[in-house]
Scaffold this motif. Sequence first.
Motif, PDB file in Angstrom:
ATOM      1  N   UNK A 102      30.816 -43.281  40.102  1.00  0.00           N
ATOM      2  CA  UNK A 102      30.109 -44.488  39.930  1.00  0.00           C
ATOM      3  C   UNK A 102      29.013 -44.741  38.854  1.00  0.00           C
ATOM      4  N   UNK A 103      28.355 -43.752  38.843  1.00  0.00           N
ATOM      5  CA  UNK A 103      27.070 -43.642  38.033  1.00  0.00           C
ATOM      6  C   UNK A 103      27.376 -43.209  36.723  1.00  0.00           C
ATOM      7  N   UNK A 104      28.188 -42.344  36.298  1.00  0.00           N
ATOM      8  CA  UNK A 104      28.491 -42.013  35.044  1.00  0.00           C
ATOM      9  C   UNK A 104      29.504 -42.750  34.412  1.00  0.00           C
ATOM     10  N   UNK A 105      30.209 -43.499  34.970  1.00  0.00           N
ATOM     11  CA  UNK A 105      31.291 -44.391  34.236  1.00  0.00           C
ATOM     12  C   UNK A 105      30.610 -45.300  33.166  1.00  0.00           C
ATOM     13  N   UNK A 106      29.822 -46.093  33.408  1.00  0.00           N
ATOM     14  CA  UNK A 106      28.865 -46.951  32.514  1.00  0.00           C
ATOM     15  C   UNK A 106      28.529 -46.350  31.218  1.00  0.00           C
ATOM     16  N   UNK A 107      28.101 -44.923  31.532  1.00  0.00           N
ATOM     17  CA  UNK A 107      27.086 -44.179  30.561  1.00  0.00           C
ATOM     18  C   UNK A 107      28.319 -43.582  29.329  1.00  0.00           C
ATOM     19  N   UNK A 108      29.688 -43.444  30.193  1.00  0.00           N
ATOM     20  CA  UNK A 108      30.411 -42.572  29.600  1.00  0.00           C
ATOM     21  C   UNK A 108      31.726 -43.269  28.568  1.00  0.00           C
ATOM     22  N   UNK A 109      31.460 -44.558  28.421  1.00  0.00           N
ATOM     23  CA  UNK A 109      32.286 -45.559  27.818  1.00  0.00           C
ATOM     24  C   UNK A 109      32.588 -45.091  26.453  1.00  0.00           C
ATOM     25  N   UNK A 110      33.771 -44.744  26.036  1.00  0.00           N
ATOM     26  CA  UNK A 110      33.952 -44.645  24.681  1.00  0.00           C
ATOM     27  C   UNK A 110      33.999 -43.132  24.509  1.00  0.00           C
ATOM     28  N   UNK A 111      33.642 -42.236  25.280  1.00  0.00           N
ATOM     29  CA  UNK A 111      33.307 -40.753  25.022  1.00  0.00           C
ATOM     30  C   UNK A 111      34.858 -40.080  25.396  1.00  0.00           C
ATOM     31  N   UNK A 112      34.916 -38.734  24.991  1.00  0.00           N
ATOM     32  CA  UNK A 112      36.357 -38.455  25.089  1.00  0.00           C
ATOM     33  C   UNK A 112      36.528 -38.060  26.716  1.00  0.00           C
ATOM     34  N   UNK A 113      35.710 -37.939  27.713  1.00  0.00           N
ATOM     35  CA  UNK A 113      35.921 -37.975  28.864  1.00  0.00           C
ATOM     36  C   UNK A 113      35.944 -39.212  29.841  1.00  0.00           C
ATOM     37  N   UNK A 114      35.790 -40.417  29.132  1.00  0.00           N
ATOM     38  CA  UNK A 114      35.732 -41.390  29.922  1.00  0.00           C
ATOM     39  C   UNK A 114      36.911 -41.858  31.066  1.00  0.00           C
ATOM     40  N   UNK A 115      38.200 -41.332  30.433  1.00  0.00           N
ATOM     41  CA  UNK A 115      39.260 -41.584  31.271  1.00  0.00           C
ATOM     42  C   UNK A 115      39.215 -40.837  32.790  1.00  0.00           C
ATOM     43  N   UNK A 116      38.698 -39.633  32.461  1.00  0.00           N
ATOM     44  CA  UNK A 116      38.673 -38.526  33.613  1.00  0.00           C
ATOM     45  C   UNK A 116      37.436 -39.149  34.525  1.00  0.00           C
ATOM     46  N   UNK A 117      36.414 -39.803  34.271  1.00  0.00           N
ATOM     47  CA  UNK A 117      35.261 -40.260  34.896  1.00  0.00           C
ATOM     48  C   UNK A 117      35.713 -41.188  35.767  1.00  0.00           C
TER      49      UNK A 117
END
Length: 490
Positions: free
Chosen positions: A422-437
């Motif tokens: 919930x907390x990391x998904x908005x910050x991870x958008x576009x990075x290599x691990x966004x799908x996993x998060x």
Amino acid sequence: MSAPVTGPVPTLTATPRVLSIAGTDPTGGAGIQADLKSIAANGGYGMAVVTALVAQNTRGVRSVHTPPTGFLREQLDAVSDDVETDAVKIGMLGAPGIIAEVSGWLRRVRPPIVVLDPVMVATSGDRLLTPEAEQALRDLLPLAGLVTPNVPELAVLAGAGPARDWDEVVRQALEVSGRWGVRVLAKGGHLAGDEVSDALVDAGATDPVRRLDAPRVHTSSTHGTGCSLSSAVATWQVVTGDWFASIDRSKRWLTESLRHGEELNVGQGHGPVSHFAGLWERGGRDTSTGDEWWQRIDGLRRATDADPFLTGLADGTLAGKAFRYYLAQDAHYLEGYAGVLSRLGQLADDPVERAFWVAAATACVTTESNLHRTWLGASERPAPGPATHEYLGHLRQAVETGYGQGVAAVLPCYWMYADIGHRLAPRAAGNPYAEWIATYADPLFQYATQQARSITDRVAGAASPPLREEMWRAFERSAQLEREFFAAAL
């Protein structure tokens, strides 16, 4: 230990009928007003006999008007002539004549449960009773099943100075219990520390000191906590018939009510607790054990957030090799975790819970395993590491110990991942691990986490204090192992 003065045990109704004998608080946070709220919040029907009219607010007491003792007698008789009372909570009495009137009524009516909150010392430290009234109150102790003094009040009853540490609190409580043949709820709220200890002390019991600990709620909303706790205990005792279980349930309810007190924004001094916070939030009176546990692992969660593995996931800087190692270990973990969830399904008595665990086990083997196959090549399958072995060993041991320990042990895997997603998904958008998060931010996974939390709350709410402590230890250990599981990748 000599038994308190009691009469025949009444035929209980679905709702405990609890009488408060105490003074008033026009701001509603203490005295009879707090008693009635506490009784209702813990599932009882509250009644009230007024011993004193008190002009007070959250900043202090201004004056006290004491009605004639004859009127007090009329109030008491009006209740007992008409209503079969399951429990009595006694608060502010104030004068020898009032104490004598209440004592006489107790001897005549012989209510089955009596809880005495000995209001003797003001927040300022000033003594509220004359020496004669203090002695009269001591003489009332054998008529109670439980007395609930705070640290200064316990000292007065014991004829000593206020205790400075927990061991001294227990010694004074044992002295009072042994001398007057009464159980004592020894309370450590006045002592320093981030954890608050309370104990049921019974000098005549095989196990004379039975202790309960809880994290201290740092709040200014503490007005009426003694009134509220004692009323809750009286109410629960009608239901449980076990003083330790009643104290435990009441303490958990009070901790939750303290945590939400400041949200009421009542008064300019020490505000009241939020007696109905749990009812308003959940629509039921069982406290959320999981929320308490979540608060207790706050430091561990913050340490997990700061781990280089998670910070690297969030900003996309985590080395691919480290992530693939983590996923390989997670694949091993999910295979074992599926077995644990399947075992919970076998142990569950409730068909809805059984279906939930079986579906969760299937999800581990299918949906989430597919994610790993997408990320991992066929050859990238190192053997399970020490952290994986230890975590799965803990989960298997917990579930074989019992259903309660099992549901508590598997909960951190749901809750910590859902929180991180919930907390990391908005910050991870576009990075290599966004799908996993995003997998763990998905509404379906968030909903499954809520279901796992609800099941754990239900089981913990019905559990005995020792079993709930075992559940907490299983939950805490799993949270620690989640932290170590992340860290093992680096």
